[in-house]
Motif scaffolding. Structure first.
Motif, PDB file in Angstrom:
ATOM      1  N   GLN A  11       2.540   6.219  -3.082  1.00  0.00           N
ATOM      2  CA  GLN A  11       3.559   7.176  -3.518  1.00  0.00           C
ATOM      3  C   GLN A  11       3.162   7.852  -4.819  1.00  0.00           C
ATOM      4  N   THR A  52       0.817  -1.210   0.000  1.00  0.00           N
ATOM      5  CA  THR A  52       0.000   0.000   0.000  1.00  0.00           C
ATOM      6  C   THR A  52       0.853   1.264   0.000  1.00  0.00           C
ATOM      7  N   ALA A  53       1.878   1.310   0.844  1.00  0.00           N
ATOM      8  CA  ALA A  53       2.722   2.506   0.934  1.00  0.00           C
ATOM      9  C   ALA A  53       3.369   2.825  -0.402  1.00  0.00           C
TER      10      ALA A  53
END
Length: 249
Positions: A9, A4-5
């Motif tokens: 982005q 997810t991170a």
């Protein structure tokens, strides 16, 4: 499925200067393969965070608008400050700004136009502004701890120097300590040439949230700086009191 991170982005690639992105740009800017960039795009498009504007070109999607509405309606800081800001604008004649600290930037989250405010204010809702210029930002900067100030001095020396502040961490901390002791920061024309700004930090317990500001046009009639500062100080106390009540309940 991509982490997810990593996927999120992509959203940070959208800026005032870059309002649309291509898959090739995503791959280059995030230093990932084209296949990975396509996976990011597919996941974000599926959830509505981005959408296709043309073949291979993507813009922010409707899910962003939905989330923005939820923030406007339910963010505790906005809810606590909303009517207080309107009253502050009526009493001072200035435009009031509610800003949040986000990473090393300051973002306006709400604004009430005042009859004696400047025609335009750079602190627009959602626009990220630097920490080093203008009362709205510097009053937040003055509340940061020494470790945070040291990190900023090492990372943003050039911007700090342009703002007329010392780049030596100790000297910067001392300058900011003196500013913080005043409670209400006052600047003239640092961000918008025709504007005068007053700002005070907003805290929730020991947590620094952001700032509340009043911005006046330079040619506003019957300017009373001390009265504006006092009105602002009282408004901030009321906002913080409401936040404390929410926490207690």
């Amino acid at each position: 499925m991509a982490k997810t991170a990593n996927v999120l982005q992509v959203l940070h690639l959208f800026t005032q200067a870059r309002h649309q992105v291509r898959v090739a740009e995503i791959a280059r800017l995030l230093e990932v393969s084209s296949a990975t960039a396509y996976r990011y795009v597919a996941e974000l498009e599926h959830t509505g965070f981005i959408e296709s504007a043309a073949t291979g070109v993507y813009v922010l999607g409707p899910a962003i608008v939905e989330l923005d509405r939820q923030i406007r309606l339910h963010d505790p800081l906005i809810a606590a400050a909303s009517d207080i800001m309107r009253t502050l604008s009526e009493r001072t004649g200035g435009t009031t700004i509610l800003a949040r600290l986000h990473a090393s930037k300051v973002v306006c989250v709400d604004q009430v136009r005042g009859r004696h405010g400047p025609k335009a204010v750079s602190y627009e809702r959602g626009r990220a502004m630097p920490l080093y210029r203008g009362a709205t930002s510097t009053v937040i900067l003055a509340q940061l701890d020494r470790d945070a100030i040291r990190a900023l001095a090492e990372r943003d020396a050039s911007e700090i120097r342009k703002a007329g502040l010392p780049t030596n961490p100790q000297a910067l901390a001392e300058r900011l300590r003196a500013l913080g002791e005043k409670l209400v920061a006052h600047t003239q024309g640092e961000v918008d040439a025709d504007a005068l700004g007053w700002a005070i930090a907003i805290q929730h317990g020991k947590h620094l949230l952001g700032s509340l500001s009043v911005v006046m046009s330079r040619d506003a009639p019957d300017l009373a700086p001390q009265r504006i500062a006092e009105q602002l100080r009282r408004a901030a106390l009321r906002v913080q009191g409401r936040l404390d009540s929410l926490k207690a309940s």
